[in-house]
Design an enzyme around this catalytic site. Structure first.
Site, PDB file in Angstrom:
ATOM      1  CD  GLU A 127     -32.855 -22.081 -37.897  1.00  9.69           C
ATOM      2  OE1 GLU A 127     -32.006 -22.700 -38.557  1.00  9.69           O
ATOM      3  OE2 GLU A 127     -33.025 -20.874 -37.985  1.00  9.69           O
ATOM      4  N   GLY A 266     -35.372 -26.308 -47.207  1.00  6.10           N
ATOM      5  CA  GLY A 266     -34.363 -26.694 -48.187  1.00  6.10           C
ATOM      6  C   GLY A 266     -33.217 -27.469 -47.545  1.00  6.10           C
ATOM      7  CB  ALA A 267     -30.325 -27.407 -46.620  1.00  7.54           C
ATOM      8  CG  MET A 268     -30.853 -27.458 -39.852  1.00  4.80           C
ATOM      9  SD  MET A 268     -31.452 -25.763 -39.554  1.00  4.80           S
ATOM     10  CE  MET A 268     -30.313 -25.271 -38.271  1.00  4.80           C
ATOM     11  CD  GLU A 269     -28.447 -22.794 -40.251  1.00  8.85           C
ATOM     12  OE1 GLU A 269     -29.231 -23.312 -41.068  1.00  8.85           O
ATOM     13  OE2 GLU A 269     -28.765 -21.782 -39.572  1.00  8.85           O
ATOM     14  CG  ASN A 270     -28.306 -29.462 -38.218  1.00 14.98           C
ATOM     15  OD1 ASN A 270     -29.141 -28.813 -37.617  1.00 14.98           O
ATOM     16  ND2 ASN A 270     -28.619 -30.264 -39.224  1.00 14.98           N
ATOM     17  CG  HIS A 302     -27.965 -20.304 -47.387  1.00 11.24           C
ATOM     18  ND1 HIS A 302     -28.403 -19.007 -47.527  1.00 11.24           N
ATOM     19  CD2 HIS A 302     -28.487 -20.745 -46.215  1.00 11.24           C
ATOM     20  CE1 HIS A 302     -29.155 -18.687 -46.492  1.00 11.24           C
ATOM     21  NE2 HIS A 302     -29.237 -19.723 -45.674  1.00 11.24           N
ATOM     22  CD  GLU A 303     -28.458 -24.403 -45.340  1.00  8.02           C
ATOM     23  OE1 GLU A 303     -28.283 -24.010 -44.165  1.00  8.02           O
ATOM     24  OE2 GLU A 303     -29.458 -24.076 -46.005  1.00  8.02           O
ATOM     25  CG  HIS A 306     -26.317 -20.483 -42.091  1.00 11.04           C
ATOM     26  ND1 HIS A 306     -26.640 -19.218 -41.658  1.00 11.04           N
ATOM     27  CD2 HIS A 306     -27.405 -20.925 -42.783  1.00 11.04           C
ATOM     28  CE1 HIS A 306     -27.871 -18.911 -42.069  1.00 11.04           C
ATOM     29  NE2 HIS A 306     -28.349 -19.922 -42.756  1.00 11.04           N
TER      30      HIS A 306
HETATM   31  N1  B3K Z   1     -31.731 -22.237 -41.088  1.00 15.76           N
HETATM   32  C1  B3K Z   1     -32.540 -23.172 -41.833  1.00 15.76           C
HETATM   33  C2  B3K Z   1     -33.990 -22.913 -41.672  1.00 15.76           C
HETATM   34  C3  B3K Z   1     -34.676 -23.850 -40.770  1.00 15.76           C
HETATM   35  C4  B3K Z   1     -36.118 -23.461 -40.607  1.00 15.76           C
HETATM   36  C5  B3K Z   1     -36.871 -24.322 -39.732  1.00 15.76           C
HETATM   37  N2  B3K Z   1     -38.246 -23.938 -39.562  1.00 15.76           N
HETATM   38  C6  B3K Z   1     -32.204 -23.161 -43.281  1.00 15.76           C
HETATM   39  C7  B3K Z   1     -31.417 -22.011 -43.757  1.00 15.76           C
HETATM   40  O1  B3K Z   1     -31.884 -20.911 -43.855  1.00 15.76           O
HETATM   41  O2  B3K Z   1     -30.250 -22.164 -43.991  1.00 15.76           O
HETATM   42 ZN    ZN Z   2     -30.086 -19.892 -43.866  1.00 15.48          ZN
END
Ligand code: B3K
Ligand code: ZN
Length: 867
Positions: A127, A266-270, A302-303, A306
């Site tokens: 993302e 901070g983190a990523m919700e893959n 939060h993640e 998502h």
């Molecule tokens: N969705 C990610 C954000 C990634 C941003 C990359 N440029 C984290 C979050 O909001 O949960």
């Molecule tokens: Zn988010």
């Protein structure tokens, strides 16, 4: 390294659906030292919702093409065009299969976007537009595909091979091995993830409300295995909470989180495979502060949230980013409030919004929650999208009430499951369920800037009248603003501080819904009252009301609303500080006037120590500076230090007893214990500010025998920030003790970079040259440069500070444009600076801008355009 950027603007108004959809993707990622080969097979189908075309554009950045095969036919060089990050193919049939084989070099990827390496492991960040650095694909969120991914690598060095979904096959080939993962849920490519490494795992499980068992696996480097328990607890709490609060259940059989040291955010919700900055997942009392623990809880949640608000229902285009982010922040805020203290959570969230998002919304970077255009979407992961977006969702929650809101979100999730939608689709559900016309409310999404709500009141013959006038100042590109729907939660406090009845029914609190530029409301109450306005911070506006000092004291002492008490304290502090800035008072007199009010807060601190700490904390120098134009950060610093010192002296016996009596003998990690530590650290800070001779002794005792990192770091901070005897030795000792713990060393850097005063700029210069400083690690860069520019205005706003900062921006931009652009936001107060500083800083920024990446260039362009 990127060179001077060519600005390309993308506009919401130009949105077109993609000509082709990708029903499924087969990826084969063959990881070898130096070069990774990615083979992808895309099943393409003409989009029935788009104008008929036989041409299709695929995104691809820096890919070395080995071969392209369309429907079994290898394409010669004349049969496609690949330039400027786009691959153009034409002559496509209704259905087509594109196989591409490309080489990439993750080892050289310092931008940390796409596939890259962190401490010997391979990981991804896609993302918003990272997937195009991995393979050719329509890299846009409205293309949802089923992914089947095979990862291949050396068996010994990368025993763990992960991707989204469930593992379906695996095998070995000599020294190498491979695992195939299949994700049954169609997803946009920004949710793709892959990890290859040698990691430790904490495993647990969760039984969902329908009785399915989900394996929970948290991965980190082996040395960090003992720091995963808190994240695991938080994850299980979040899963339970989302079932109970939103009726949302997790959908795959495995949920994985991987901690990595190099991470831009901070983190990523893959999907099914979150990737986290170590700072947002690792926690241990010995190495992590209480604030760190709370951050882990909220980011893990939060993640996780998502998975529904973002993954199952995603965004049609990046202009809709707040659809998932604003909503998910609102969800994580409510979760944290339920897990901890409601009032403290709300004040912390409002404090953050008011002190960080409001300035963004009032400066050159202001943009609507649903922007109309951007150059680099990475620059729009802002406080406006996240925090203001959350406030807009919160207003809808209150307009509909908890039950109505739940019905609306049920409708939203059910109607749009598996689709890519817009902010309007979300509000449509609110409107449909409630029957309320949301037309005017939608302006919150399209109109930038913080509304100012000026309030006046009068005692009338038959009661009390209160008048509200709203206006939103112009923001870049948006001169004229229309009135917004502003819900104002209100109570009127009588002289005893208790809310009076507002009508015959005995109602003591109400919500006024403002829609016009000016509105007056009458209440049949007798006698003088103090209005308690915007209770719970019912709308993200600046409230102007000419409160008397007595009224503020009443609110602070009696209001049952945590936000209103905090806001009253802030007003009292600002009034005193403003007078000092303007040379209209003496710090000792201001402190003497504040002392009795603060003593009352201290008296009651036992009820809720965390809330007391919030009430006793002075506004920051930055917040004070934002009230004075032109901005002279040195003068602000002097006024701020003077009041703090005077309060330190005026209440010294209080600070002394708080510092000593709140000492715990046993480590506890609950909210009350955390609140006590926060209050004690604050008291010790005031004690030192007042020059009390005991401050250094207490700080050193605490530092030598801490129960946890909050104590150890709190003590170190006091020693360093007040330059007490023993500070240097403590710093050395701390560095020696924690040299192996990167996250603790980040704190060591930031505690020094945040010490107020001009001299700190020399310290920062040394920190940047320190062997443990690493330009390639975003956490480290943030802990020095982010902290200096974002929270140490007296050191930053010096000739040397500006030079050091702009030189550093160049260096960071050469490695990681996203981080450079983010840090550059700290220059957004340029146009408010007094002329001398402004001129110096402006010309230095212009110098950087001349050769900036497109990320950094967009931010600097906006800042420099403002006069
Ligand atoms: N969705 C990610 C954000 C990634 C941003 C990359 N440029 C984290 C979050 O909001 O949960
Ligand atoms: Zn988010």
């Amino acid at each position: 390294m990127e060179t001077a950027h060519a600005a390309v603007t993308t506009r919401l108004a130009d949105y077109q659906p993609p000509a082709y959809l990708v029903d499924s993707v087969k990826l084969d990622v063959d990881i070898r030292d130096g070069v990774t080969t990615v083979t992808s097979e895309l099943a393409l189908r003409r989009n029935p919702d788009a104008a008929v075309s036989d041409a299709m554009t695929f995104n691809g950045e820096g890919l070395v093409i080995r071969s392209l095969t369309l429907d079994g036919k290898v394409l010669g060089e004349g049969e496609y065009r690949y330039d400027n990050g786009e691959l153009l193919l034409s002559g496509l049939a209704e259905q087509a299969t594109l196989v591409s084989v490309v080489d990439i070099e993750p080892e050289k990827n310092t931008a940390l976007e796409g596939l890259y390496m962190s401490n010997g492991m391979y990981c991804t960040q896609c993302e918003a537009q990272g997937f195009r650095h991995i393979t050719f694909f329509p890299d846009r969120p409205d293309v949802l595909s089923r992914f089947r991914t095979t990862v291949r690598a050396d068996k010994q060095r990368y025993p763990l091979l992960l991707s989204n979904g469930n593992p379906v096959a695996q095998g070995e080939e000599g020294e190498r091995h491979w695992v195939t993962w299949e994700d049954p849920f169609p997803k946009p490519c920004y949710l793709f993830a892959l990890v290859a490494g040698d990691l430790a795992c904490l495993e647990d499980s969760f039984t969902t409300m329908s009785g399915r068992e989900v394996a929970l696996r948290l991965y980190a480097e082996h040395r960090d295995l003992d720091k995963l328990d808190h994240a695991m607890e938080s994850l299980k709490n979040a899963m339970r909470w989302d079932e109970e609060t939103y009726g949302r259940e997790y959908d795959l059989d495995i949920y994985m989180i991987v901690a990595v040291s190099h991470f831009n955010m901070g983190a990523m919700e893959n999907k099914g495979l979150n990737i986290f900055n170590t700072s947002c997942v690792l926690a241990h009392p010995a190495t992590t502060t209480d604030a760190g623990f709370q951050r882990v809880e909220s980011v893990v949640a939060h993640e996780y949230f998502h998975n529904w608000s973002g993954n199952r229902v995603t965004c049609r285009d990046w202009f809709q980013l707040s659809l998932k982010e604003g909503f998910t922040v609102f969800r994580d805020q409510m979760f944290s409030a339920d897990m901890n203290s409601d009032a403290v959570q709300r004040v912390n969230d409002v404090d953050f919004l008011v002190n960080h998002q409001f300035p963004e919304d009032q400066g050159p970077m202001a943009h609507p929650v649903r922007p109309a255009e951007f150059q680099k979407i990475d620059n729009f992961y802002t406080l406006t999208i996240y925090e203001k977006g959350a406030e807009i969702v919160r207003m809808q929650y209150h307009l509909l009430g908890a039950e109505g809101f739940r019905k609306a979100t049920d409708l939203y999730f059910e109607r749009f499951d598996g689709q890519a939608v817009t902010c309007d689709d979300f509000v449509d559900c609110m409107q449909e369920v409630s029957g309320r016309d949301m037309t005017q409310f939608r302006r919150w999404y399209s109109q930038a800037g913080t509304p100012i709500l000026s309030v006046s009141d009068e005692q009338t013959a038959d009661g009390y009248a209160i008048t509200f006038r709203q206006h939103t100042p112009p923001t870049p590109g948006q001169a004229d603003k229309a009135p917004l729907v502003i819900p104002v939660r209100l109570a009127l406090l009588g002289q005893d501080g208790e809310p009076v009845a507002l009508d015959d029914s005995g109602l003591r609190e109400t919500v006024l819904i403002l829609e016009d530029a000016e509105q007056t409301f009458h209440f049949p109450v007798s006698g003088p009252v103090t209005p308690s306005l915007l209770r719970g911070f019912s709308a993200p506006v600046v409230l102007e009301f000419d409160y008397g000092t007595d009224q503020l004291a009443t609110l602070l002492a009696h209001d049952s609303d945590g936000y209103c008490r905090w806001s009253a304290a802030q007003r009292l502090y600002f009034t005193a500080l403003d007078r000092l800035v303007l040379g209209k008072g003496r710090a000792e007199d201001e402190a003497a006037a504040l002392a009795p009010v603060l003593e009352q807060v201290i008296e009651r601190a036992g009820e809720d120590p965390a809330q007391a700490a919030l009430l006793l904390t002075l506004p920051t120098e930055i917040a004070l500076g934002d009230r004075h134009t032109p901005l002279d950060p040195a003068a602000i610093h002097v006024a701020h230090q003077a009041l703090k010192r005077a309060l330190g002296v005026a209440l010294q016996s209080r600070w002394l007893s708080l510092s000593e009596n709140l000492l715990a003998t046993e480590l506890e990690m609950d909210g009350v214990a955390m609140g006590r530590r926060q209050l004690r650290n604050l008291a010790l800070d005031y004690l030192a500010a007042g020059g009390h001779p005991e401050a250094a002794r207490i700080a050193i005792e605490l530092f030598e025998l801490p129960l946890c990192m909050s104590e150890e770091l709190g003590a170190l901070r006091v020693l360093v920030h007040h330059r007490l005897a023993g500070a240097e030795q403590a710093l050395e000792q701390f560095a020696h003790k924690w040299v192996e713990e990167a996250l603790v060393m980040d704190q060591w850097f930031s505690v020094q970079a945040s010490a107020p005063g001009e001299v700190t700029i020399d310290v920062v210069e040394r920190l940047l040259a320190h062997p443990a400083f690493d330009w390639k690690v975003p956490n480290r860069v943030r802990s020095v440069l982010g902290v200096l520019a974002g929270s140490n205005p007296s050191a930053f706003n010096t000739d040397k500070g500006y030079r050091l900062f702009t030189d550093a921006l160049r260096t960071v931009d050469g490695l990681n444009p996203q981080i450079a652009a983010r840090i550059a936001n700290a220059a957004a107060r340029l146009h408010r600076l007094e002329p001398g500083r402004q001129q110096v800083f402006r010309s230095l920024l212009q110098g950087v801008n001349a050769s900036a990446s497109s990320n950094l260039g967009e931010v600097l362009g906006r800042i420099l355009a403002e006069n």
